[in-house]
Design a protein around this motif. Structure first.
Motif, PDB file in Angstrom:
ATOM      1  N   VAL A 138       0.811  -1.239   0.022  1.00  0.00           N
ATOM      2  CA  VAL A 138       0.018   0.031  -0.164  1.00  0.00           C
ATOM      3  C   VAL A 138       0.906   1.245  -0.015  1.00  0.00           C
ATOM      4  CG1 VAL A 138      -1.742   1.030   1.229  1.00  0.00           C
ATOM      5  CG2 VAL A 138      -1.730  -1.218   1.443  1.00  0.00           C
ATOM      6  N   LEU A 139       1.697   1.158   0.759  1.00  0.00           N
ATOM      7  CA  LEU A 139       2.809   2.519   1.003  1.00  0.00           C
ATOM      8  C   LEU A 139       3.604   2.736  -0.147  1.00  0.00           C
ATOM      9  CD1 LEU A 139       3.448   2.346   4.771  1.00  0.00           C
ATOM     10  CD2 LEU A 139       1.857   3.664   3.894  1.00  0.00           C
ATOM     11  N   LEU A 140       4.188   1.669  -0.590  1.00  0.00           N
ATOM     12  CA  LEU A 140       5.046   1.751  -1.717  1.00  0.00           C
ATOM     13  C   LEU A 140       4.281   2.512  -3.096  1.00  0.00           C
ATOM     14  CD1 LEU A 140       7.117  -1.611  -1.608  1.00  0.00           C
ATOM     15  CD2 LEU A 140       7.778   0.595  -0.926  1.00  0.00           C
ATOM     16  N   LYS A 141       3.210   2.079  -3.141  1.00  0.00           N
ATOM     17  CA  LYS A 141       2.242   2.537  -4.128  1.00  0.00           C
ATOM     18  C   LYS A 141       2.115   4.203  -4.055  1.00  0.00           C
ATOM     19  CE  LYS A 141      -0.792  -1.011  -5.675  1.00  0.00           C
ATOM     20  NZ  LYS A 141      -1.835  -1.843  -5.220  1.00  0.00           N
ATOM     21  N   LEU A 142       2.269   4.892  -2.777  1.00  0.00           N
ATOM     22  CA  LEU A 142       2.320   6.102  -2.655  1.00  0.00           C
ATOM     23  C   LEU A 142       3.554   6.833  -2.411  1.00  0.00           C
ATOM     24  CD1 LEU A 142      -0.458   5.589   0.211  1.00  0.00           C
ATOM     25  CD2 LEU A 142      -0.823   6.594  -1.979  1.00  0.00           C
ATOM     26  N   ASP A 143       4.617   5.970  -2.711  1.00  0.00           N
ATOM     27  CA  ASP A 143       5.936   6.677  -2.952  1.00  0.00           C
ATOM     28  C   ASP A 143       6.456   6.739  -1.605  1.00  0.00           C
ATOM     29  OD1 ASP A 143       8.428   7.698  -4.177  1.00  0.00           O
ATOM     30  OD2 ASP A 143       7.685   9.651  -4.122  1.00  0.00           O
ATOM     31  N   ILE A 144       6.180   6.082  -0.487  1.00  0.00           N
ATOM     32  CA  ILE A 144       6.574   5.839   0.577  1.00  0.00           C
ATOM     33  C   ILE A 144       7.485   4.781   0.812  1.00  0.00           C
ATOM     34  CG2 ILE A 144       6.015   5.702   3.026  1.00  0.00           C
ATOM     35  CD1 ILE A 144       3.216   7.144   2.213  1.00  0.00           C
ATOM     36  N   GLU A 145       8.514   5.087   1.483  1.00  0.00           N
ATOM     37  CA  GLU A 145       9.711   3.941   1.566  1.00  0.00           C
ATOM     38  C   GLU A 145       9.223   3.156   2.834  1.00  0.00           C
ATOM     39  OE1 GLU A 145      13.846   4.941   1.038  1.00  0.00           O
ATOM     40  OE2 GLU A 145      13.353   6.916   0.155  1.00  0.00           O
ATOM     41  N   VAL A 146       9.526   1.998   2.807  1.00  0.00           N
ATOM     42  CA  VAL A 146       8.883   0.924   3.816  1.00  0.00           C
ATOM     43  C   VAL A 146      10.111   0.261   4.480  1.00  0.00           C
ATOM     44  CG1 VAL A 146       7.491  -0.647   4.504  1.00  0.00           C
ATOM     45  CG2 VAL A 146       6.568   1.013   2.827  1.00  0.00           C
ATOM     46  N   ILE A 147      10.319   0.266   5.735  1.00  0.00           N
ATOM     47  CA  ILE A 147      11.130  -0.857   6.387  1.00  0.00           C
ATOM     48  C   ILE A 147      10.499  -1.655   7.232  1.00  0.00           C
ATOM     49  CG2 ILE A 147      13.167  -0.906   7.990  1.00  0.00           C
ATOM     50  CD1 ILE A 147      13.939   0.868   5.605  1.00  0.00           C
ATOM     51  N   CYS A 148      10.400  -2.850   6.676  1.00  0.00           N
ATOM     52  CA  CYS A 148       9.676  -3.820   7.493  1.00  0.00           C
ATOM     53  C   CYS A 148      10.574  -5.076   8.352  1.00  0.00           C
ATOM     54  CB  CYS A 148       8.873  -4.769   6.402  1.00  0.00           C
ATOM     55  SG  CYS A 148       7.955  -6.225   7.282  1.00  0.00           S
ATOM     56  N   PRO A 149      10.839  -4.640   9.472  1.00  0.00           N
ATOM     57  CA  PRO A 149      11.756  -5.396  10.581  1.00  0.00           C
ATOM     58  C   PRO A 149      11.404  -6.898  10.373  1.00  0.00           C
ATOM     59  CG  PRO A 149      10.867  -3.556  11.722  1.00  0.00           C
ATOM     60  CD  PRO A 149      10.111  -3.545  10.517  1.00  0.00           C
ATOM     61  N   THR A 150      10.292  -7.415  10.564  1.00  0.00           N
ATOM     62  CA  THR A 150       9.794  -8.714  10.415  1.00  0.00           C
ATOM     63  C   THR A 150      10.417  -9.500   9.025  1.00  0.00           C
ATOM     64  OG1 THR A 150       7.755  -8.039  11.151  1.00  0.00           O
ATOM     65  CG2 THR A 150       7.874  -9.997  10.626  1.00  0.00           C
ATOM     66  N   ALA A 151      10.220  -8.826   8.141  1.00  0.00           N
ATOM     67  CA  ALA A 151      10.673  -9.313   6.602  1.00  0.00           C
ATOM     68  C   ALA A 151      12.106  -9.572   6.837  1.00  0.00           C
ATOM     69  CB  ALA A 151      10.337  -8.538   5.457  1.00  0.00           C
ATOM     70  N   ALA A 152      12.874  -8.404   7.390  1.00  0.00           N
ATOM     71  CA  ALA A 152      14.404  -8.377   7.354  1.00  0.00           C
ATOM     72  C   ALA A 152      14.766  -9.215   8.141  1.00  0.00           C
ATOM     73  CB  ALA A 152      14.808  -6.800   7.863  1.00  0.00           C
ATOM     74  N   ALA A 153      14.059  -9.578   9.456  1.00  0.00           N
ATOM     75  CA  ALA A 153      14.623 -10.498  10.330  1.00  0.00           C
ATOM     76  C   ALA A 153      14.363 -12.111   9.724  1.00  0.00           C
ATOM     77  CB  ALA A 153      13.860 -10.251  11.695  1.00  0.00           C
ATOM     78  N   ALA A 154      13.602 -12.122   9.101  1.00  0.00           N
ATOM     79  CA  ALA A 154      13.044 -13.459   8.566  1.00  0.00           C
ATOM     80  C   ALA A 154      14.007 -13.841   7.715  1.00  0.00           C
ATOM     81  CB  ALA A 154      11.540 -13.457   7.850  1.00  0.00           C
ATOM     82  N   GLU A 155      14.662 -12.936   6.666  1.00  0.00           N
ATOM     83  CA  GLU A 155      15.436 -13.212   5.647  1.00  0.00           C
ATOM     84  C   GLU A 155      16.818 -13.734   6.391  1.00  0.00           C
ATOM     85  OE1 GLU A 155      15.591 -13.648   2.193  1.00  0.00           O
ATOM     86  OE2 GLU A 155      13.507 -13.683   2.563  1.00  0.00           O
ATOM     87  N   MET A 156      17.104 -12.790   7.446  1.00  0.00           N
ATOM     88  CA  MET A 156      18.491 -12.963   8.133  1.00  0.00           C
ATOM     89  C   MET A 156      18.281 -14.417   8.788  1.00  0.00           C
ATOM     90  SD  MET A 156      18.712  -9.276   9.730  1.00  0.00           S
ATOM     91  CE  MET A 156      20.263  -9.449  10.624  1.00  0.00           C
ATOM     92  N   PHE A 157      17.226 -14.773   9.302  1.00  0.00           N
ATOM     93  CA  PHE A 157      17.151 -16.157   9.705  1.00  0.00           C
ATOM     94  C   PHE A 157      17.367 -17.194   8.733  1.00  0.00           C
ATOM     95  CE2 PHE A 157      15.208 -14.649  13.930  1.00  0.00           C
ATOM     96  CZ  PHE A 157      15.789 -15.554  14.983  1.00  0.00           C
ATOM     97  N   LEU A 158      16.746 -17.161   7.745  1.00  0.00           N
ATOM     98  CA  LEU A 158      16.875 -18.136   6.855  1.00  0.00           C
ATOM     99  C   LEU A 158      18.271 -18.038   6.190  1.00  0.00           C
ATOM    100  CD1 LEU A 158      13.491 -17.505   4.967  1.00  0.00           C
ATOM    101  CD2 LEU A 158      13.973 -19.382   6.309  1.00  0.00           C
ATOM    102  N   THR A 159      18.910 -16.839   6.174  1.00  0.00           N
ATOM    103  CA  THR A 159      20.249 -17.061   5.795  1.00  0.00           C
ATOM    104  C   THR A 159      21.206 -17.776   6.632  1.00  0.00           C
ATOM    105  OG1 THR A 159      19.909 -14.897   4.527  1.00  0.00           O
ATOM    106  CG2 THR A 159      22.177 -15.442   5.109  1.00  0.00           C
ATOM    107  N   ALA A 160      21.060 -17.285   8.201  1.00  0.00           N
ATOM    108  CA  ALA A 160      21.534 -17.890   9.212  1.00  0.00           C
ATOM    109  C   ALA A 160      21.522 -19.376   9.229  1.00  0.00           C
ATOM    110  CB  ALA A 160      21.187 -17.517  10.509  1.00  0.00           C
ATOM    111  N   ALA A 161      20.320 -19.822   8.897  1.00  0.00           N
ATOM    112  CA  ALA A 161      19.802 -21.357   8.969  1.00  0.00           C
ATOM    113  C   ALA A 161      20.318 -22.098   7.806  1.00  0.00           C
ATOM    114  CB  ALA A 161      18.283 -21.437   9.066  1.00  0.00           C
ATOM    115  N   ASN A 162      20.557 -21.482   6.869  1.00  0.00           N
ATOM    116  CA  ASN A 162      21.300 -21.997   5.671  1.00  0.00           C
ATOM    117  C   ASN A 162      22.823 -22.043   5.568  1.00  0.00           C
ATOM    118  OD1 ASN A 162      18.722 -23.193   4.570  1.00  0.00           O
ATOM    119  ND2 ASN A 162      18.350 -21.343   3.588  1.00  0.00           N
ATOM    120  N   ARG A 163      23.251 -21.383   6.485  1.00  0.00           N
ATOM    121  CA  ARG A 163      24.927 -21.193   6.409  1.00  0.00           C
ATOM    122  C   ARG A 163      25.489 -22.545   6.986  1.00  0.00           C
ATOM    123  NH1 ARG A 163      25.755 -16.975  10.026  1.00  0.00           N
ATOM    124  NH2 ARG A 163      24.584 -15.451   8.414  1.00  0.00           N
TER     125      ARG A 163
END
Lengths: 137, 137
Positions: B110-135
């Protein structure tokens, strides 16, 4: 890397997301949460086990067969809970790879000394904000 | 990039951290929070302004001189609050760069469509966990 036995503590937004992803790509996943209603966040394709219980209790971790786990992921809402479970997983159950979420960056140092991997969403978000703020639009 | 006028909503762990960092490197920072006690998280070197008030009220944003801001950063605890403030900053006050934290990845679109930048800590943390789990450890 897709046939591992993974125990996840906490079925909130992060825990359920990881459980769905890791289960979908072929890992055996057990997810533990105190509140059964949180399991509603799991996708219909989640093929792992759900355990309703308090993961700070050793017998709950035993029922999740934590001693056989390749990975323990701690995503409870309180840092203290995650820090406690991560240490028990490492020291009592001998889990090789332990990854914990902590919100307070100060807690990171303690866990790193114990060979526990730490994900700190606050620190990650702060970095992302600073990068976005400094980027020319 | 260090002489900008930046308004930050929310003086929690993330907001206060950003206020301290951005103030320290020479920006003019105004931080708004409903709870005055949260300003205790600011470092003694923080040289910006504190406004105690509800940033969902237009007059509070006006008192922060949001119309003159180069950047608006929304770090309140509720996604809805951040989404609302971000939209008001963009559409009513015409702030060029608006960056909002949202916990629920569904709100990102929703926000990206309005040209608002978005930081989503949940998505960022999920990516970091998956990277750590696969390392490999």
């Amino acid at each position: 890397m897709n046939n591992r036995y993974i125990v996840i503590v906490g079925c909130g937004r992060l825990g359920s997301h990881l459980a769905n992803k890791l289960s979908k790509c072929g890992n055996s996943v057990v997810i533990i949460d105190r509140d059964e209603s949180n399991f509603g966040k799991l996708s219909p394709e989640f093929s792992g086990f759900r355990i309703e219980g308090d993961a700070t209790q050793i017998d709950v971790l035993q029922s999740a067969k934590l001693g056989q786990a390749d990975i323990l992921i701690a995503t409870a809402h309180e840092d203290n809970t995650n820090m406690m479970i991560a240490q028990v997983a490492k020291k009592v159950f001998g889990v090789t790879k332990v990854i914990a979420r902590v919100f307070d960056p100060k807690h990171e140092e303690v866990l790193l000394k114990l060979d526990i991997e730490v994900i700190c969403p606050t620190a990650a978000a702060a970095e992302m904000f600073l990068t976005a703020a400094n980027r020319q639009s």
